[in-house]
Design a protein around this motif. Structure first.
Motif, short mmCIF file in Angstrom:
data_model
loop_
_atom_site.label_atom_id
_atom_site.label_comp_id
_atom_site.label_asym_id
_atom_site.label_seq_id
_atom_site.Cartn_x
_atom_site.Cartn_y
_atom_site.Cartn_z
N ARG A 1 -10.58 6.90 4.07
CA ARG A 1 -10.33 6.17 2.53
C ARG A 1 -8.99 6.66 2.02
N GLY A 2 -8.65 7.54 2.90
CA GLY A 2 -7.11 8.24 2.45
C GLY A 2 -6.04 7.46 3.08
N THR A 3 -6.21 6.89 4.14
CA THR A 3 -4.88 6.18 4.74
C THR A 3 -5.44 4.71 4.75
N PRO A 4 -3.97 3.76 4.66
CA PRO A 4 -4.26 2.32 4.65
C PRO A 4 -4.77 1.92 5.69
N VAL B 1 -2.38 0.76 8.33
CA VAL B 1 -1.88 1.97 9.27
C VAL B 1 -3.03 2.15 10.11
N GLN B 2 -4.33 2.15 9.86
CA GLN B 2 -5.41 2.11 10.95
C GLN B 2 -5.34 1.07 11.88
N PHE C 1 -4.32 -0.77 17.70
CA PHE C 1 -3.53 -1.65 18.52
C PHE C 1 -2.48 -0.84 19.37
N ASN C 2 -2.03 0.41 19.08
CA ASN C 2 -1.12 0.95 19.67
C ASN C 2 -1.70 2.16 20.54
N LEU D 1 -12.21 -2.69 15.09
CA LEU D 1 -12.52 -1.23 14.76
C LEU D 1 -11.90 -0.95 13.31
N GLY D 2 -10.48 -1.31 13.14
CA GLY D 2 -9.79 -1.16 12.20
C GLY D 2 -10.40 -1.50 10.87
#
Length: 322
Positions: free
Chosen positions: A127-130, A133-134, A139-140, A170-171
């Motif tokens: 919940r704290g990360t966009p 970004v996830q 992907f990387n 997954l993201g």
């Protein structure tokens, strides 16, 4: 003053006695209802319609927008395939989010401090990360783990495992699980504890109490925000553009870059997003109405019933003003 009052009273009594003796019923005076004038509503309505008309006219008369291209590509095969992938990734990610969300909610409410803290940390991180970004992290992931080695079960290169579809799933799914965990936790805690105590008194296990007593009652609280989350998921799926998954936005953008109709293809994407979200919004409404049967005597009116009520009220207001 006293004599005058007595005379008027005696006259009224005699008139009432005469009407009583004659047997003629005096009809009550008709009440004439005067409707309240809402001039502010009419003024605000005219202003809003004027602003909407100006906005529509600005887009309709824009010389650089080729509106015929919008009609030509709305049902294009590439666009339809992209819309299908958007729907697929949204449904699968939502299913993953709901299943993991229920598990995390039960873990969060558990008396076991280990499971409770693990669930809390999971919810705190996702919940704290966009979401963007996830998606990029998944992907990387091959930059950190070139190989996925599960021992004798499975072994392959991470590049082949973490495809754009898998990274998108997954993201979106793991991020949605954090929000669904809080929604499910709110629904479970909304059920009275006496229900659980009564079930345990009857000899039901904790799992059986959850399945048969708590969760069915919690659905009334869980369903409305879950429907909103799915509508939001349909729109958030456009972020998987970053991991090269060929969903609706990427499909329309690809056509726009080759045909030089960038804005027109963005309008096509908006049309399909509106169509998909509108269809599922109607389904959400009737699903909420179904789960409200056990808690509300008067079910909320359907859209068609609301339209009929508004039309009848408008006709009555017009007839009263004529």
């Amino acid at each position: 003053m006293t004599d005058k009052f007595d005379k008027e009273t005696d006259g009224a009594r005699s008139a009432a006695a005469v009407s009583k003796d004659s047997g003629a019923a005096v009809p009550p005076a008709a009440i004439k209802a005067i409707p309240v004038r809402h001039y502010g509503r009419w003024v605000s309505g005219v202003v809003v319609l004027a602003l909407v008309a100006l906005l529509v006219n600005a887009f309709a008369t824009a010389e650089k927008i080729q509106w015929h291209a919008v009609g030509d590509y709305v049902f294009d095969g590439t666009v339809l395939a992209g819309a299908g992938r958007t729907l697929l990734i949204s449904v699968l990610a939502m299913v993953m989010g709901v299943v993991l969300g229920v598990i995390l909610a039960v873990m969060r409410l558990s008396k076991n401090p280990v499971t409770s803290w693990v669930a809390w940390i999971y919810i705190w991180f996702f919940r704290g990360t966009p979401v963007y970004v996830q998606l990029l992290l998944w992907f990387n992931l091959a930059l950190i783990f070139p190989m996925l080695n599960l021992g004798p079960i499975y072994k392959d290169e991470m590049v082949d495992v973490m495809t754009p579809f898998m990274a998108a799933l997954l993201g979106l799914g793991l991020n949605e699980a954090a929000y669904m965990a809080e929604i499910c936790r709110a629904g479970l805690t909304a059920v009275d504890e006496g229900q659980t105590e009564a079930a345990h008194a009857l000899g039901m296990s904790h799992g059986k109490t959850l399945r048969r007593i708590v969760i069915p009652q919690a659905m009334r609280v869980i369903v409305p925000p879950t429907g909103n989350e799915f509508i939001n998921m349909l729109k958030t799926s456009s972020l998987v553009y970053a991991v090269t998954y060929n969903e609706l936005l990427r499909a329309t953008s690809t056509i726009g870059s080759t045909s030089y109709a960038v804005m027109e293809m963005l309008f096509v994407a908006c049309i399909w997003y509106l169509v998909i979200t509108s269809v599922f919004s109607v389904g959400q409404y009737y699903l909420e109405r179904r789960f409200a049967r056990g808690s509300s005597r008067n079910l909320p009116a359907t859209p068609w019933q609301k339209i009929k009520v508004n039309l009848m009220a408008f006709s009555r207001e017009r007839s009263s003003t004529v």
